[in-house]
Design an enzyme around this catalytic site. Structure first.
Site, mmCIF file in Angstrom:
data_model
loop_
_atom_site.group_PDB
_atom_site.id
_atom_site.type_symbol
_atom_site.label_atom_id
_atom_site.label_comp_id
_atom_site.label_asym_id
_atom_site.label_seq_id
_atom_site.Cartn_x
_atom_site.Cartn_y
_atom_site.Cartn_z
ATOM 1 N N ARG A 37 -2.529 -32.949 14.865
ATOM 2 C CA ARG A 37 -2.883 -32.356 13.563
ATOM 3 C C ARG A 37 -1.761 -32.281 12.451
ATOM 4 O O ARG A 37 -0.598 -31.646 12.709
ATOM 5 C CB ARG A 37 -3.222 -30.853 13.907
ATOM 6 C CG ARG A 37 -4.325 -30.645 14.667
ATOM 7 C CD ARG A 37 -4.816 -29.245 14.963
ATOM 8 N NE ARG A 37 -3.717 -28.430 15.487
ATOM 9 C CZ ARG A 37 -3.542 -28.089 16.849
ATOM 10 N NH1 ARG A 37 -4.263 -28.588 17.496
ATOM 11 N NH2 ARG A 37 -2.555 -27.309 17.160
ATOM 12 N N TYR A 49 17.095 -9.519 -16.680
ATOM 13 C CA TYR A 49 16.693 -7.895 -16.107
ATOM 14 C C TYR A 49 17.777 -7.595 -15.143
ATOM 15 O O TYR A 49 18.429 -8.143 -14.422
ATOM 16 C CB TYR A 49 15.457 -8.390 -15.465
ATOM 17 C CG TYR A 49 14.187 -8.297 -16.322
ATOM 18 C CD1 TYR A 49 14.076 -7.277 -17.289
ATOM 19 C CD2 TYR A 49 13.405 -9.176 -16.103
ATOM 20 C CE1 TYR A 49 12.731 -7.269 -17.943
ATOM 21 C CE2 TYR A 49 12.261 -9.447 -16.662
ATOM 22 C CZ TYR A 49 11.876 -8.326 -17.827
ATOM 23 O OH TYR A 49 10.856 -8.680 -18.638
HETATM 24 C C1 LIG Z 1 -1.225 -25.413 10.063
HETATM 25 C C2 LIG Z 1 -1.370 -25.850 11.483
HETATM 26 C C3 LIG Z 1 -1.256 -27.100 11.779
HETATM 27 C C4 LIG Z 1 -0.189 -28.148 10.743
HETATM 28 O O1 LIG Z 1 1.029 -27.652 11.223
HETATM 29 P P1 LIG Z 1 2.341 -28.736 10.466
HETATM 30 O O2 LIG Z 1 3.543 -27.992 10.785
HETATM 31 O O3 LIG Z 1 2.316 -28.216 8.788
HETATM 32 O O4 LIG Z 1 2.186 -29.892 10.788
HETATM 33 C C5 LIG Z 1 -1.634 -27.653 12.999
HETATM 34 N N1 LIG Z 1 -2.185 -26.950 13.680
HETATM 35 C C6 LIG Z 1 -2.510 -25.728 13.378
HETATM 36 C C7 LIG Z 1 -3.499 -24.863 14.325
HETATM 37 C C8 LIG Z 1 -2.317 -25.033 12.354
HETATM 38 O O5 LIG Z 1 -2.405 -23.746 11.752
#
Ligand SMILES: *Cc1c(COP(=O)(O)O)cnc(C)c1O
Length: 366
Positions: free
Chosen positions: A212, A256
């Site tokens: 992922r 500010y």
């Molecule tokens: C966001 C997420 C990812 C991606 O993570 P990165 O560090 O951006 O590669 C992968 N798996 C899950 C379950 C996530 O929530």
């Protein structure tokens, strides 16, 4: 395009980052592009289309609305929701052919019997979502008891310290626990078994058939200590202009709260970008922008729509010169360090009022 505050996203860079990362993954591993949170601020439809053109067939999002946006835009293949969807969206899950993560046994029982695509999340130590991976028998029992109530397409877990050396032993334990669960139900031949995020896919021994890929696809490091593979670069830069230049005398204050007092006579530029654009107020008196290739430090507090920077050392700076807030030489990883944040926050926080402009390597509008 109004040149006030805008983001430029290099479409060639996103495609190249995806392809470079893919070329480094083990044979048999697919890439699931993580497109949640408007593709980390890069534009979800554009990003999904780009990687789809590059051959990607698997996508992950955080919720049903994000999933529907992608389907309506013509994204085909698997779209997995990594988190909670309320049961009231059961018809949309079906109609849009979305795969839902099953967060717990209770969650699975609520959604059972509607024939939706689903994958069990297994909790291997993050304590966020998933069946308790420390009880392998219970995981097996639950998975088997629901195998006919869903179109079960996989199992996944999430590593919580895959980005640092110090976390390696814990990550290896997480992967081991996940493997044990997956092995117990291997006879079900679930098509997707996955546990790696960007960092895990790069750093841990390969396991599973999907990585992922989030942050590295956008060209940023999951942790500042990491080195990215050669050729992977940030796809996003953020620009603004000088809206006014003035001279400030020794002892005068800026902004500010009068938090900055000029230690000498100074030349100050106003930049029409502020925290309502998502520019972190934590960078007040800390960060800098780049003008004519030189650093212009922020003086005083970042306002809602503007900030002031010191251009005393950039004598050739002029009204309407471009100011780079994020880009070559100062990317979201660098800004995160100055702001005490992580790079993920920096890019997700750039607000929707900042228009996104898509360009390619040749600086042509896409
Ligand atoms: C966001 C997420 C990812 C991606 O993570 P990165 O560090 O951006 O590669 C992968 N798996 C899950 C379950 C996530 O929530």
């Amino acid at each position: 395009m109004l040149r006030r505050s805008w983001v430029e996203i290099n479409t060639d860079t996103i495609k190249r980052n995806y392809s470079i990362y893919k070329s480094l993954t083990a044979p048999g591993q697919k890439i699931m592009a993580v497109i949640k949170a408007d593709a980390y601020g890069h534009g979800d439809i554009r990003t999904a289309r780009l990687v789809q053109e590059a051959g990607c067939t698997d996508f992950a999002v955080s919720n049903i609305e994000e999933a529907m946006v992608l389907r309506r835009a013509g994204i085909t293949g698997q779209i997995l929701i990594l988190g909670y969807t309320p049961f009231s969206a059961i018809d949309e899950l079906k109609e849009y052919d979305i795969t839902q993560a099953l967060l717990s046994e209770e969650y699975a029982s609520q959604f059972a019997g509607h024939g939706i695509k689903a994958q069990f999340a297994i909790d291997t130590g993050m304590n966020r979502i998933g069946l308790d991976g420390s009880d392998i028998e219970a995981c097996e029992r639950t998975i088997r008891s629901y195998k006919n109530s869903f179109e079960l397409t996989g199992l996944f877990t999430h590593l919580c310290v895959a980005d640092t050396k110090e976390g390696d032993a814990f990550s290896a334990g997480q992967i081991e626990r996940f493997k044990s669960v997956a092995n117990r139900v291997s006879d079900l031949r679930l098509p997707y078994i996955h546990c790696m995020n960007s960092a895990g896919g790069m750093r841990m021994p390969p396991y599973g058939n999907l990585v992922r890929l989030g942050i590295i696809m956008y060209g940023l490091k999951p942790d500042p200590s990491l080195h990215l593979p050669a050729g992977i670069k940030p796809a996003l830069s953020w620009k603004s202009v000088i809206s006014m230049i003035k001279n400030v005398r020794t002892g005068e204050t800026i902004g500010y709260g009068r938090t900055f007092t000029a230690p000498r006579d100074m030349r100050i530029a106003t930049i029409p970008t502020g925290y309502a654009d998502g520019y972190s107020r934590a960078l007040s008196n800390k960060g800098h922008v780049i003008i004519r290739g030189k650093q212009a430090p922020i003086t005083g507090l970042v306002c809602m729509d503007q900030m002031m920077v010191d251009i005393s050392d950039i004598p050739d700076a002029r009204y309407e010169d471009e100011a780079t807030l994020l880009g070559e030489g100062y990317d979201a990883n660098d800004m995160a360090l100055s702001a005490g944040k992580i790079c993920y926050e920096i890019i997700c926080d750039i607000s929707k009022r900042v228009p996104r402009l898509y360009i390619n390597d040749k600086n042509e509008k896409q």
